[in-house]
Design an enzyme around this catalytic site. Structure first.
Site, PDB file in Angstrom:
ATOM      1  N   HIS A 124       0.359  -4.833   0.308  1.00  0.00           N
ATOM      2  CA  HIS A 124      -1.100  -4.065   0.631  1.00  0.00           C
ATOM      3  C   HIS A 124      -1.886  -4.983   1.770  1.00  0.00           C
ATOM      4  O   HIS A 124      -1.371  -6.239   1.470  1.00  0.00           O
ATOM      5  CB  HIS A 124      -1.936  -3.696  -0.696  1.00  0.00           C
ATOM      6  CG  HIS A 124      -3.381  -3.175  -0.394  1.00  0.00           C
ATOM      7  ND1 HIS A 124      -4.286  -3.854  -0.014  1.00  0.00           N
ATOM      8  CD2 HIS A 124      -3.558  -2.095  -0.810  1.00  0.00           C
ATOM      9  CE1 HIS A 124      -5.358  -3.186   0.060  1.00  0.00           C
ATOM     10  NE2 HIS A 124      -4.968  -1.989  -0.483  1.00  0.00           N
ATOM     11  N   ASP A 160       0.138  -9.880  -7.101  1.00  0.00           N
ATOM     12  CA  ASP A 160      -0.773  -8.866  -6.593  1.00  0.00           C
ATOM     13  C   ASP A 160      -0.606  -7.797  -8.023  1.00  0.00           C
ATOM     14  O   ASP A 160       0.160  -7.107  -7.530  1.00  0.00           O
ATOM     15  CB  ASP A 160      -0.666  -8.359  -5.311  1.00  0.00           C
ATOM     16  CG  ASP A 160      -1.665  -7.312  -5.266  1.00  0.00           C
ATOM     17  OD1 ASP A 160      -2.427  -6.779  -6.076  1.00  0.00           O
ATOM     18  OD2 ASP A 160      -1.714  -6.752  -3.920  1.00  0.00           O
ATOM     19  N   GLN A 216      -1.548  -2.920  -9.176  1.00  0.00           N
ATOM     20  CA  GLN A 216      -1.030  -1.680  -9.426  1.00  0.00           C
ATOM     21  C   GLN A 216      -0.368  -1.547 -10.629  1.00  0.00           C
ATOM     22  O   GLN A 216      -0.070  -0.628 -11.500  1.00  0.00           O
ATOM     23  CB  GLN A 216      -0.183  -1.087  -8.349  1.00  0.00           C
ATOM     24  CG  GLN A 216      -0.950  -0.662  -7.026  1.00  0.00           C
ATOM     25  CD  GLN A 216      -1.777   0.473  -7.243  1.00  0.00           C
ATOM     26  OE1 GLN A 216      -1.395   1.410  -8.020  1.00  0.00           O
ATOM     27  NE2 GLN A 216      -2.802   0.570  -6.396  1.00  0.00           N
ATOM     28  N   LYS A 256      -9.490   0.048 -11.057  1.00  0.00           N
ATOM     29  CA  LYS A 256      -8.133   0.626 -11.166  1.00  0.00           C
ATOM     30  C   LYS A 256      -7.658   0.816 -12.734  1.00  0.00           C
ATOM     31  O   LYS A 256      -6.750   1.552 -12.879  1.00  0.00           O
ATOM     32  CB  LYS A 256      -7.152   0.278 -10.305  1.00  0.00           C
ATOM     33  CG  LYS A 256      -7.470   0.006  -8.867  1.00  0.00           C
ATOM     34  CD  LYS A 256      -6.061  -0.242  -7.924  1.00  0.00           C
ATOM     35  CE  LYS A 256      -6.489  -0.821  -6.612  1.00  0.00           C
ATOM     36  NZ  LYS A 256      -6.464   0.173  -5.535  1.00  0.00           N
ATOM     37  N   CYS A 315      -3.366   1.244   3.253  1.00  0.00           N
ATOM     38  CA  CYS A 315      -3.705   0.100   3.380  1.00  0.00           C
ATOM     39  C   CYS A 315      -2.143  -0.740   3.416  1.00  0.00           C
ATOM     40  O   CYS A 315      -2.219  -1.868   2.748  1.00  0.00           O
ATOM     41  CB  CYS A 315      -4.537  -0.580   2.401  1.00  0.00           C
ATOM     42  SG  CYS A 315      -6.233   0.160   2.571  1.00  0.00           S
TER      43      CYS A 315
HETATM   44  C1  LIG Z   1      -1.394  -3.403  -4.304  1.00  0.00           C
HETATM   45  C2  LIG Z   1      -2.852  -3.471  -4.211  1.00  0.00           C
HETATM   46  N1  LIG Z   1      -3.273  -4.820  -3.831  1.00  0.00           N
HETATM   47  C3  LIG Z   1      -4.661  -5.039  -3.029  1.00  0.00           C
HETATM   48  C4  LIG Z   1      -5.425  -3.958  -3.475  1.00  0.00           C
HETATM   49  C5  LIG Z   1      -6.942  -4.142  -3.238  1.00  0.00           C
HETATM   50  O1  LIG Z   1      -7.707  -3.798  -4.281  1.00  0.00           O
HETATM   51  P1  LIG Z   1      -9.301  -3.791  -4.077  1.00  0.00           P
HETATM   52  O2  LIG Z   1      -9.550  -2.926  -3.149  1.00  0.00           O
HETATM   53  O3  LIG Z   1     -10.078  -3.635  -5.424  1.00  0.00           O
HETATM   54  O4  LIG Z   1      -9.767  -5.106  -3.569  1.00  0.00           O
HETATM   55  C6  LIG Z   1      -5.134  -2.557  -3.880  1.00  0.00           C
HETATM   56  C7  LIG Z   1      -6.004  -1.420  -4.080  1.00  0.00           C
HETATM   57  O5  LIG Z   1      -6.593  -1.037  -3.059  1.00  0.00           O
HETATM   58  C8  LIG Z   1      -3.807  -2.498  -4.412  1.00  0.00           C
HETATM   59  O6  LIG Z   1      -3.287  -1.132  -4.530  1.00  0.00           O
END
Ligand SMILES: Cc1ncc(COP(=O)(O)O)c(C=O)c1O
Ligand SMILES: Cc1ncc(COP(=O)(O)O)c(C=O)c1O
Lengths: 411, 149, 411, 149
Positions: free
Chosen positions: A123, A199, A202, A225, A367
């Site tokens: 991401h 990270d 998910q 999430k 993203c």
């Molecule tokens: C794999 C992953 N990493 C990071 C993020 C970023 O999370 P957030 O938008 O809550 O900062 C997301 C979700 O948008 C994600 O799916």
């Protein structure tokens, strides 16, 4: 689907919303999840009966608020099996958690030529902060490539990790649904002398997490999430690392002392929680974690395996060659998140027609633009399932896709 | 709730299926690129300017039906027109695409006819898609600025 | 007190809470404020009926959520008379807003020997981030001193501002209640060639704010102090500055493009809103701003002048030399925030006895240790009033102080 | 709700009003400093260690009645005691001050008597004040570690 899961749909007020006479089919949980009554109520109750500052004032309502806030920290620590609640830092989202690691541990430990290994399915939140360090410090990024079915290609892992100081990877792809072998990767990183940053955005909402068993050094994830409120993320890190790192943001709460000519930092977790934190939000996440724990993360994973299998079968049976679902076909290594191309239709157009049936999916790059380029697409349609989804939702998705197909076919 | 027909007029689907002025132009034509950060769509606009006229324009890149048809209609609307008139068309189109009435239009823009482009009016009811419809236009504006700088 | 203000107490559910048979006397609003029904309801309604991601997905519920979120931005822009809603950045609190300025504008514009002028009454949030830059870059800090009655001593202002690149000051002291002459200070900064950063945490909730009239370059404030939710702060900045600054955190939403080898930034305001923002919280702040606007910021200020006058009179009349109230005596230049020393009692002990009467005050250093040292105290008791307070609250404070006096007097 | 009497026992107010062992010790006594970041209180603990005994201890600094009386009682409780016993007292006191039963106490800590210090038990019902009561103790521990390093 087990009866328990059929019943829990009632826990989510928004699922009874009807638009245009059609019930809501919410398939965008990889983006952000809906909230159960217990979470909304915990927040409302706090705001109506006990809202107060934490860690600062000494009256009873402030003490109660502090207990609730710190109770949420303890609950989150238990949820991921952190050895110590002080290792749990509340941030505003997972993105802040990842940036925090880069700007503290990264700044203190990485210099010109140092190697950071990422994967090709990250991401943006786990790419862009590192890019900034490339520009500032000349660190070097390497990317673990993917196999043709969207798994990490680990055939060259040892070479990629040679001389690396960091391996930072997603435990589950938000595009492909691929579940990565986190424990194996953490061990490989450590063998190579690198730290392992996970990270968990998910995976934490969808399956049991045990940071000690996984062997991670840092874990980042988002409240919103996993049935919790927006405006809150979590960074977990090993105490030894967190203690040694420089601070991130400066301000109230993170200090032991401030003079005109300098300051000293507070202990964990305050050190990384500058300013008034998301109080109500943390209390909401505490309620979310209690809710998920009561249902059981193993049951949630089992339910989602069922959903992933059913929806995958329906999509392929009903649309054959008209649909290309990215990622692994082996459900053991994938979550209930399907990114796909549908005929030659643009994802935006597909999702627009789906919206007419109140079927909510995301169309876009999710993203993860480097991964999209690898897939040869600007965008995909993504349908992502969570504990409150059922087979009817998968059927509604397929029905709506049929309508899209008809709508755009040359008349 | 607005229906699909409000968005996907026949003329739009027609431009989407058979886009006009697809392709590239070699230098000295100006090439500008636009991104839609939401969906990842990319578009390239090639622009030849000659004695005050937009003498040629070509479009490449990918996008959804709205962004592609908007680009196609745009190319047809501006090709061969004087630069001042092109700028007028851009202003009129962009003001059609704004929810709140911003006073960006100038007096003589009223004389400009949008023709087929009127079909895109329905997009305003789908705010998320406005960026799709305006992508090519913002990219064209950039190109105009470069070509006339 | 006008009838309107008497009635609006009913808007705040928590104020009807009774502990130990005693009604709540909430005098800690400079710390964090209570929330009216309309704010709680806006959040609950969104969570129950329309929670969805913003700026990412194209279905109706997501479009509605985006409208609400962006509507809140527009409302906030109007509230402070910002020329352009894109100049309003949502952060997690005011502390993040101030750190953001230091880490972006500061990093891009300040180097060894450059002078930043602060005041001796700043909150840690407007000191510690600058200390970090002292350590990293060797910038030089100067502090505007205070007069004996707790106002800024401006007699040497021009000398202090000579060669300065930044003047960063609080518009109202969270300890002394002092209202600083923001417009005058911004003009002085500009004359000296410095930019003016205003920490508006304590003034924005309590009086009308007009960034254009004030002439500020940046303004930071917190949602939770102005009837809005926790987990949200605001940074306003002049577009020209925001456009030119490097990004702060990297991740989703703040990018135009990401490749394996680099990225480009999105336009404002997305550029500074990496990751999923505090969606529900922004919507709550939108409701708070509408609520405050309906009452009228000028009316709120008038109400607070009345409260400040009455409470100051009561405290001095009833306790004479036993109480030392810090800060200016001229109510024109102070808000309804009283920090004081009471007899020789430690503030912690005072607030403990006050708590028995359900009178909530803060005892401590109020995140302004340099100022506390100047006052010669480790801590003070602080009673801070807001629109929902009334004369009875001031009376309750005095009664409880009398009890404290009795309790600790040698028997 | 616990009342004020639970917190402010007479013996506590007595130690607050007439603190024992106030003052400083010159080097080679170890000096350690503690902060309560919540309220800004500061305390200095001076410690002389001699042939395995805490031969002298002095306290300076400012604080509320709870932190001052806790420091005063602590000084009285540890002065002249063998280091091992002092560590036992610290452990017992700190475990009295924890809400949840953490298993930090060791077996022979049971033999240690807290005496007057028991009066501070009521503090646990006021969680915000626990840090006041333990400030001197944490500072003492630091000093012990330094003195015996
Ligand atoms: C794999 C992953 N990493 C990071 C993020 C970023 O999370 P957030 O938008 O809550 O900062 C997301 C979700 O948008 C994600 O799916
Ligand atoms: C003057 C001042 N500046 C900054 C802050 C920090 O605000 P926050 O805690 O919301 O980040 C506060 C409040 O704590 C304040 O009163």
């Amino acid at each position: 689907m087990s009866k328990d899961f059929a019943n829990l749909r009632q826990d989510f007020p928004v699922l009874s919303r009807v638009i245009n006479g059609k019930p809501l089919v919410y398939l965008d949980s990889a983006n952000t999840s809906q909230k159960p009554h217990v979470v909304i109520d915990a927040m409302t109750d706090f705001l109506e009966n006990g809202y107060a500052p934490i860690n600062r004032s000494a009256y009873q309502m402030a003490a109660e608020a502090t207990d609730l806030y710190e109770g949420a920290r303890t609950a989150v620590a238990k949820f991921i099996n952190a050895p110590n609640a002080n290792e749990v830092i509340f941030t505003k989202n997972a993105t802040e958690a990842l940036n925090l690691i880069v700007r503290t541990w990264g700044i203190a430990n990485l210099s010109h030529g140092d190697v950071v290994v990422l994967t090709h399915m990250e991401h943006h939140a786990n790419i862009v902060p590192w890019h900034m360090l490339v520009a500032e410090r000349g660190i070097v990024l390497r990317f673990i490539p993917l196999t043709s079915d969207g798994q990490l290609d680990l055939s060259n892992l040892d070479a990629l990790l040679t001389d690396a100081k960091v391996l930072s990877f997603t435990s589950m792809s938000n595009v492909l649904g691929t579940i990565n072998p986190s424990k194996f990767l953490c061990a490989a990183a450590h063998r190579a002398g690198a730290i392992a940053i996970v990270d968990g955005c998910q995976s934490v909402p969808h399956m049991a997490t045990d940071v000690q068993d996984m062997g991670a050094d840092f874990l980042a994830f988002s409240s919103h999430k996993m049935c919790g409120p927006s405006g809150l993320g979590v960074l977990w890190g090993r105490q030894q690392l967190l203690d040694a790192m420089p601070p991130f943001m400066g301000g109230g709460n993170m200090i032991a002392d401030v003079r005109l000519d300098g300051f000293t930092c507070a202990e964990l977790p305050a050190k990384y929680e500058a300013g008034t934190p998301p109080i109500t939000e943390a209390i909401g996440l505490g309620a979310a974690v209690a809710y998920l724990t009561k249902i059981g993360m193993h049951n949630i994973r089992a339910h989602e395996i069922d959903l992933a299998t059913y929806s995958m079968n329906q999509l392929t049976q009903r649309f054959g060659d008209d649909i290309v679902i990215h990622g692994p076909t082996n459900i053991e290594v994938r979550g209930a998140t399907h990114s796909f191309a549908f005929k030659d239709l643009h994802p935006h157009d597909v999702s627009q027609v789906l919206d007419q049936s109140n079927v909510c999916v995301r169309a876009g790059h999710h993203c993860a633009k480097p991964l999209m380029r690898l897939l040869g697409a600007n965008a995909t349609v993504r349908a992502s399932f969570y504990l409150y989804n059922n087979h009817q939702d998968a059927d509604a998705l397929c029905d709506a896709l049929e309508q899209a197909s008809e709508f755009f076919s040359p008349s | 709730m607005p229906g699909l027909e409000d968005l996907y007029r026949e003329i739009i689907l027609d431009h989407y299926r058979s886009p006009r002025n697809r392709g590239e132009l070699p230098p000295p034509a100006v090439r500008t690129e636009g991104h839609n950060p939401l969906c990842g769509d990319e578009i390239q606009v090639y622009l030849s300017v000659d004695s005050g006229l937009v003498s040629d324009v070509k479009i490449s890149g990918q996008g959804c039906s709205i962004s592609q048809s908007s680009a196609s209609m745009m190319s047809a609307a501006v090709k061969g027109k004087p630069i001042a008139e092109v700028r007028s068309i851009v202003r009129r189109f962009k003001s059609m695409m704004t929810l709140e009435e911003e006073e960006t239009a100038e007096a003589d823009d009223q004389n400009v006819k949008l023709g087929d482009l009127e079909a895109l009016q329905g997009v305003v009811k789908f705010p998320v898609r406005i960026k799709c419809a305006t992508l090519a236009w913002n990219t064209l504006l950039q190109g105009l600025d470069e070509a006339t700088a």
